[in-house]
Design an enzyme around this catalytic site. Sequence first.
Site, PDB file in Angstrom:
ATOM      1  N   ASN A 134       0.873  -1.182   0.000  1.00  0.00           N
ATOM      2  CA  ASN A 134       0.000   0.000   0.000  1.00  0.00           C
ATOM      3  C   ASN A 134       0.908   1.230   0.000  1.00  0.00           C
ATOM      4  O   ASN A 134       1.475   1.583   1.028  1.00  0.00           O
ATOM      5  CB  ASN A 134      -0.890  -0.046   1.255  1.00  0.00           C
ATOM      6  CG  ASN A 134      -1.736   1.205   1.403  1.00  0.00           C
ATOM      7  OD1 ASN A 134      -1.813   2.026   0.492  1.00  0.00           O
ATOM      8  ND2 ASN A 134      -2.367   1.365   2.568  1.00  0.00           N
TER       9      ASN A 134
ATOM     10  N   LYS B  25       0.104   4.226  -0.303  1.00  0.00           N
ATOM     11  CA  LYS B  25      -0.544   5.430   0.245  1.00  0.00           C
ATOM     12  C   LYS B  25      -0.291   6.608  -0.706  1.00  0.00           C
ATOM     13  O   LYS B  25      -0.307   6.413  -1.912  1.00  0.00           O
ATOM     14  CB  LYS B  25      -0.076   5.688   1.673  1.00  0.00           C
ATOM     15  CG  LYS B  25      -0.229   4.417   2.540  1.00  0.00           C
ATOM     16  CD  LYS B  25      -0.044   4.665   3.996  1.00  0.00           C
ATOM     17  CE  LYS B  25      -0.209   3.335   4.749  1.00  0.00           C
ATOM     18  NZ  LYS B  25      -0.155   3.486   6.184  1.00  0.00           N
TER      19      LYS B  25
ATOM     20  N   HIS C  29      -9.711   1.086   4.740  1.00  0.00           N
ATOM     21  CA  HIS C  29      -8.452   1.352   5.444  1.00  0.00           C
ATOM     22  C   HIS C  29      -8.706   2.378   6.549  1.00  0.00           C
ATOM     23  O   HIS C  29      -9.502   3.309   6.368  1.00  0.00           O
ATOM     24  CB  HIS C  29      -7.395   1.865   4.462  1.00  0.00           C
ATOM     25  CG  HIS C  29      -6.025   1.867   5.060  1.00  0.00           C
ATOM     26  ND1 HIS C  29      -5.606   2.866   5.912  1.00  0.00           N
ATOM     27  CD2 HIS C  29      -4.999   0.987   4.960  1.00  0.00           C
ATOM     28  CE1 HIS C  29      -4.366   2.591   6.306  1.00  0.00           C
ATOM     29  NE2 HIS C  29      -3.971   1.461   5.739  1.00  0.00           N
TER      30      HIS C  29
ATOM     31  N   GLU D 161      -7.103   4.830   7.500  1.00  0.00           N
ATOM     32  CA  GLU D 161      -6.843   6.228   7.124  1.00  0.00           C
ATOM     33  C   GLU D 161      -8.029   6.812   6.358  1.00  0.00           C
ATOM     34  O   GLU D 161      -8.260   8.028   6.402  1.00  0.00           O
ATOM     35  CB  GLU D 161      -5.532   6.313   6.327  1.00  0.00           C
ATOM     36  CG  GLU D 161      -4.334   6.120   7.261  1.00  0.00           C
ATOM     37  CD  GLU D 161      -3.074   5.591   6.600  1.00  0.00           C
ATOM     38  OE1 GLU D 161      -2.989   5.608   5.361  1.00  0.00           O
ATOM     39  OE2 GLU D 161      -2.162   5.153   7.339  1.00  0.00           O
TER      40      GLU D 161
ATOM     41  N   GLU E  96      -5.695  -5.104  10.505  1.00  0.00           N
ATOM     42  CA  GLU E  96      -4.714  -4.061  10.789  1.00  0.00           C
ATOM     43  C   GLU E  96      -5.130  -3.314  12.053  1.00  0.00           C
ATOM     44  O   GLU E  96      -5.942  -2.380  11.981  1.00  0.00           O
ATOM     45  CB  GLU E  96      -4.672  -3.036   9.652  1.00  0.00           C
ATOM     46  CG  GLU E  96      -4.174  -3.554   8.347  1.00  0.00           C
ATOM     47  CD  GLU E  96      -3.584  -2.411   7.494  1.00  0.00           C
ATOM     48  OE1 GLU E  96      -2.434  -2.538   7.090  1.00  0.00           O
ATOM     49  OE2 GLU E  96      -4.279  -1.415   7.252  1.00  0.00           O
TER      50      GLU E  96
ATOM     51  N   GLY F 115       2.076   2.339  11.060  1.00  0.00           N
ATOM     52  CA  GLY F 115       2.979   3.492  11.012  1.00  0.00           C
ATOM     53  C   GLY F 115       3.851   3.643  12.248  1.00  0.00           C
ATOM     54  O   GLY F 115       4.298   4.741  12.578  1.00  0.00           O
TER      55      GLY F 115
ATOM     56  N   SER G 193       3.006  -1.931  10.409  1.00  0.00           N
ATOM     57  CA  SER G 193       4.439  -1.913  10.701  1.00  0.00           C
ATOM     58  C   SER G 193       5.133  -3.239  10.408  1.00  0.00           C
ATOM     59  O   SER G 193       5.963  -3.704  11.194  1.00  0.00           O
ATOM     60  CB  SER G 193       4.672  -1.478  12.152  1.00  0.00           C
ATOM     61  OG  SER G 193       4.081  -0.214  12.364  1.00  0.00           O
TER      62      SER G 193
HETATM   63  P1  PGA Z   1       2.713   0.552   7.681  1.00  0.00           P
HETATM   64  O1  PGA Z   1       1.275   0.735   6.976  1.00  0.00           O
HETATM   65  O2  PGA Z   1       3.257  -0.779   7.179  1.00  0.00           O
HETATM   66  O3  PGA Z   1       3.529   1.707   7.237  1.00  0.00           O
HETATM   67  O4  PGA Z   1       2.482   0.503   9.147  1.00  0.00           O
HETATM   68  C1  PGA Z   1       0.404  -0.340   6.853  1.00  0.00           C
HETATM   69  C2  PGA Z   1      -0.929   0.099   6.317  1.00  0.00           C
HETATM   70  O5  PGA Z   1      -1.428   1.162   6.725  1.00  0.00           O
HETATM   71  O6  PGA Z   1      -1.536  -0.591   5.476  1.00  0.00           O
END
Ligand code: PGA
Length: 254
Positions: free
Chosen positions: A8, A10, A95, A97, A165, A171, A213
């Site tokens: 992803n 982003k 997601h 976010e 997740e 993050g 992460s």
């Molecule tokens: P990250 O993001 O691996 O940077 O923690 C994962 C995600 O939000 O899908």
Amino acid sequence: MKKLIVGNWKLNPTNLAEAKKIQTKIRQKVTGLRNVKVVICPPTAYLSALSLGRSNSIFSLGAQEVFWKEAGPYTGQTSPLILKDLNVSFVIIGHSEQRDLGENDEQINLKLRVVLDYGLRPILCVGEKERDDSGYYLAQIKRQLEDGLEKVSKKMVKQLVIAYEPVWAIGQDQRKAETPTSFLQHALFIRKTLSSLFGPAEAQKIPILYGGSVTIKNAEGFLTQGQADGLLVGRESLIIPNFVALAKLANQIK
Ligand code: PGA
């Protein structure tokens, strides 16, 4: 089933040349892996330029968003038909976010169903913001699954992918990620919920990925001890050698 390694991106990178470079290098380096499927999900604006013609058995393109209407007066939205036309195979939905920006379970369900209707594979993200010792948060995960998957028929189940997740693990420094054992417990809980929706045999077919992460250091634990069917990877998916190493690792694990 083949492990799914999903990147992803982003809102990164911020120029097309860089996006093309990352995609091309990753593609070259994962060619020949047999037990893994690698998906990259770039920002929507790059999908056309990164479109692969037909996706092959190793490498596919995913989107980070979709709208539930095909066409019409919907400024700023992305049609599932456009995604299909660009040979996008997967779509990340729900997601955290996006949820933080106001997307609700009803909208998530509309998006998920339109994606299924057009033969694409939704990656439905679920996960709690915080954990409490009494386990009330599990009801939140259950609700996200039940609401997100409402009115999905059994015959669509083979297209589904779930990503667990925990929001607090996204993050972060990798030491703050979920542990493999705890992931396994939560994946079992998710599988049980899917089983009550679609029956045990169908629920068994749905890949459950871990996200939050993921790094090359903790990935093996999730894939072996945690029995994850794959990984949803944020930051590490933009670092070519690390993402390729994740795909190669997953390829070795049966
Ligand atoms: P990250 O993001 O691996 O940077 O923690 C994962 C995600 O939000 O899908």
